[in-house]
Design a protein around this motif. Structure first.
Motif, mmCIF file in Angstrom:
data_model
loop_
_atom_site.group_PDB
_atom_site.id
_atom_site.type_symbol
_atom_site.label_atom_id
_atom_site.label_comp_id
_atom_site.label_asym_id
_atom_site.label_seq_id
_atom_site.Cartn_x
_atom_site.Cartn_y
_atom_site.Cartn_z
ATOM 1 N N LYS A 202 0.828 -1.202 0.000
ATOM 2 C CA LYS A 202 0.000 0.000 0.000
ATOM 3 C C LYS A 202 0.865 1.255 0.000
ATOM 4 O O LYS A 202 1.925 1.294 0.617
ATOM 5 N N LYS A 203 0.393 2.268 -0.676
ATOM 6 C CA LYS A 203 1.112 3.531 -0.765
ATOM 7 C C LYS A 203 1.330 4.116 0.626
ATOM 8 O O LYS A 203 0.441 4.108 1.472
ATOM 9 N N GLY A 204 2.530 4.632 0.844
ATOM 10 C CA GLY A 204 2.852 5.259 2.121
ATOM 11 C C GLY A 204 3.520 4.328 3.121
ATOM 12 O O GLY A 204 3.942 4.777 4.195
ATOM 13 N N LEU A 205 3.630 3.039 2.778
ATOM 14 C CA LEU A 205 4.269 2.076 3.674
ATOM 15 C C LEU A 205 5.611 1.626 3.112
ATOM 16 O O LEU A 205 5.768 1.496 1.904
ATOM 17 N N ASP A 270 8.592 0.708 12.619
ATOM 18 C CA ASP A 270 8.599 -0.527 11.836
ATOM 19 C C ASP A 270 7.487 -1.501 12.211
ATOM 20 O O ASP A 270 6.806 -2.051 11.352
ATOM 21 N N GLY A 271 7.303 -1.740 13.518
ATOM 22 C CA GLY A 271 6.265 -2.669 13.948
ATOM 23 C C GLY A 271 4.872 -2.194 13.574
ATOM 24 O O GLY A 271 4.041 -2.980 13.107
ATOM 25 N N GLU A 272 4.619 -0.900 13.746
ATOM 26 C CA GLU A 272 3.295 -0.370 13.414
ATOM 27 C C GLU A 272 3.034 -0.417 11.916
ATOM 28 O O GLU A 272 1.917 -0.682 11.474
ATOM 29 N N GLN A 273 4.082 -0.145 11.129
ATOM 30 C CA GLN A 273 3.915 -0.220 9.677
ATOM 31 C C GLN A 273 3.572 -1.641 9.256
ATOM 32 O O GLN A 273 2.766 -1.858 8.357
ATOM 33 N N PHE A 274 4.190 -2.622 9.905
ATOM 34 C CA PHE A 274 3.887 -4.014 9.596
ATOM 35 C C PHE A 274 2.431 -4.334 9.915
ATOM 36 O O PHE A 274 1.724 -4.968 9.121
ATOM 37 N N ILE A 275 1.975 -3.879 11.048
ATOM 38 C CA ILE A 275 0.571 -4.096 11.420
ATOM 39 C C ILE A 275 -0.359 -3.427 10.409
ATOM 40 O O ILE A 275 -1.422 -3.958 10.076
ATOM 41 N N ASN A 276 0.070 -2.288 9.874
ATOM 42 C CA ASN A 276 -0.768 -1.546 8.929
ATOM 43 C C ASN A 276 -0.669 -2.051 7.488
ATOM 44 O O ASN A 276 -1.363 -1.534 6.614
ATOM 45 N N GLY A 277 0.197 -3.030 7.231
ATOM 46 C CA GLY A 277 0.226 -3.619 5.899
ATOM 47 C C GLY A 277 1.569 -3.708 5.215
ATOM 48 O O GLY A 277 1.660 -4.219 4.094
ATOM 49 N N PRO A 279 4.879 -5.361 4.063
ATOM 50 C CA PRO A 279 5.041 -6.808 3.875
ATOM 51 C C PRO A 279 6.062 -7.474 4.780
ATOM 52 O O PRO A 279 5.916 -8.657 5.114
ATOM 53 N N PHE A 280 7.117 -6.743 5.195
ATOM 54 C CA PHE A 280 8.175 -7.352 5.996
ATOM 55 C C PHE A 280 8.599 -6.448 7.149
ATOM 56 O O PHE A 280 8.544 -5.222 7.043
ATOM 57 N N THR A 281 9.068 -7.078 8.216
ATOM 58 C CA THR A 281 9.807 -6.371 9.254
ATOM 59 C C THR A 281 10.742 -7.361 9.932
ATOM 60 O O THR A 281 10.406 -8.527 10.097
ATOM 61 N N TRP A 282 11.935 -6.884 10.265
ATOM 62 C CA TRP A 282 12.876 -7.703 11.035
ATOM 63 C C TRP A 282 12.774 -7.283 12.492
ATOM 64 O O TRP A 282 13.055 -6.136 12.845
ATOM 65 N N GLU A 283 12.350 -8.205 13.315
ATOM 66 C CA GLU A 283 12.120 -7.925 14.730
ATOM 67 C C GLU A 283 12.527 -9.144 15.561
ATOM 68 O O GLU A 283 12.674 -10.247 15.036
#
Length: 449
Positions: A202-205, A270-277, A279-283
């Motif tokens: 999605k745009k913005g992520l 990063d975590g919030e962006q992942f929740i919002n859509g 595709p990836f995050t390293w955590e």
């Protein structure tokens, strides 16, 4: 820093934690009063640094122990995570005011002057209560052994993971027939995956969260990928720096490319962006309760083996015996019993994302049903850990000194090759420095397993 007699139970109660804990199905938290619990004749004073989701899991495990062992009263206290905890624990041990049982990150044990600020475990007592060396993978048990004695009893392995959104990856054609992310075995394949995932984002992520400006995460990720390349830091005697600047430069260029190619945004949540859509995050695996609580359709794998060999950054929580001049008797045996109980009943702990160190737990039907834990449990077999020297370990001096240097490359203020040379210089400086706990260098103090 917090008073040592302020138990987690009292802290939660004061903060309205009774309502929170009740919503998780845990027993009433109690008051943490000084009097022995009804029917108890022995008390174990236990300090830990667990907060948040894993803190609630620990409370549940302690309550189960109390129910099964009414003769032992456990007075658990939670101190501030990180350096304040270790400072408090060291002062208590040096002043003969130490608790009967404590928790430490495995990487910090070598620097905690074992034999002076830590007492060794009685492996016969542990065996009496069902915990033996054979119940752990050899490499993990060995990390807790110094000068032939066990100073750290492993509770878990916590690792850095590649979390992925199945809904986004399916749209991008990046899910296999098994419903998991397609395998990646090279840097080219990884950036091809990011390219396709970005098209479905999605745009913005951002496409991938890497905590580009965080010194701890950047150091952890560096350790993982440098280990994939077979990189080392020091020789076995801890007398010589063996850091390979060419391999380090390759890793630094790889990390930097995520930002320069527009897949990661420095400073993003990063975590919030992942929740919002995204595709990836390293955590870290401790994010599992957060993402599961958000009811995401997601998976988690060890960091991708882009340099050929499997390796993902790992640390371990472990139980330790802070030094007491007169350790022994019923209280010491009760501390052994408590630690052995928690280690063996780590199914509750695994719910928080951690991989249980006690290997029999991994073969149970209950553990195999945990998702996404069952997808990344194999990470325990290819752990990338910091070197076994006094200045290493979670929130240790090594991360504090080298982490910002890695960030300078990732953020573009320094070139990767120059950064690698700076890292080697810092490692050389640290190797020659003395542990403030005992005044010895890494070579003089040794970490002989």
């Amino acid at each position: 820093m917090g008073r040592p007699d302020l138990s987690r139970r009292r802290l939660l109660a004061a903060a309205g934690g009774l309502t929170v804990a009740g919503s998780f199905g845990f027993a009433a938290l109690g008051t943490g009063a000084d009097a022995l619990a009804s029917g108890a004749d022995t008390r174990v004073r236990y300090w830990n640094l667990f907060s948040g989701g894993d803190g609630y899991n620990m409370i549940a495990m302690l309550d189960a122990f109390r129910a099964d062992n009414p003769g032992i009263d456990v007075k658990d206290s939670t101190l501030q995570w990180g350096s304040p905890f270790y400072t408090k624990l060291a002062m208590a041990a040096a002043g003969n005011r130490a608790p009967d049982l404590g928790v430490m990150h495995m990487g910090r044990v070598t620097g905690f002057s074992p034999g002076r600020l830590l007492d060794p475990w009685d492996v016969r007592l542990l065996a009496k209560y069902g915990v033996r060396e054979a119940d752990f993978i050899p490499a993990l048990w060995k990390r807790g052994v110094i000068d032939g004695k066990l100073y750290a009893l492993p509770l878990d392995i916590h690792v850095q993971l590649c979390f992925y959104r199945k809904d986004v990856l399916k749209k991008a054609g990046l899910l296999g027939a098994d419903g998991r992310m397609v395998p990646v075995t090279s840097t080219d394949e990884w950036f091809d995956v990011l390219k396709e995932a970005k098209k479905a984002t999605k745009k913005g992520l951002q496409t991938l969260g890497v905590h580009a400006n965080d010194q701890n995460f950047m150091w952890w990720f560096f350790v993982a990928f440098y280990t994939q390349l077979g990189g080392t830091y020091f020789n076995d005697a801890a007398t010589e720096v063996t850091f390979d600047t060419d391999k380090a430069t390759e890793v630094l260029e790889f990390l930097r490319r995520h930002v320069t190619d527009g897949y990661s945004t420095a400073g993003a949540a990063d975590g919030e962006q992942f929740i919002n859509g995204a595709p990836f995050t390293w955590e870290g695996n401790w994010s599992v309760p957060v993402f599961s609580g958000a009811e995401l359709d997601y998976g988690a794998t060890p960091l991708p083996p882009v340099f050929g060999e499997q390796a993902t950054h790992a640390e371990s929580h472990s139980f330790v015996l802070p030094h007491q001049s007169e350790r022994g008797g019923a209280t010491n045996e009760a501390a052994h019993r408590l630690a052995a109980y928690v280690v063996q009943h780590a199914q509750q702990w695994a719910a928080g994302g951690h991989i249980p160190a006690y290997t029999p737990t991994l073969s149970t039907a209950a553990y195999k049903k945990l998702s996404p834990q069952n997808e990344y449990a194999s990470a325990m077999d290819h752990q990338a850990t910091e070197p076994k020297v006094w200045f290493a370990g979670s929130t240790g001096i090594l991360a504090q000194r080298v982490g910002p240097i890695v960030v300078s490359s990732t953020m573009g203020s320094a070139k990767p090759d120059a950064t690698a040379r700076r890292m080697k210089g810092m490692l050389t400086e640290l190797l020659a420095s003395k542990n403030p706990m005992d005044g010895r260098t890494a070579a003089q103090g040794g970490a002989v397993a």
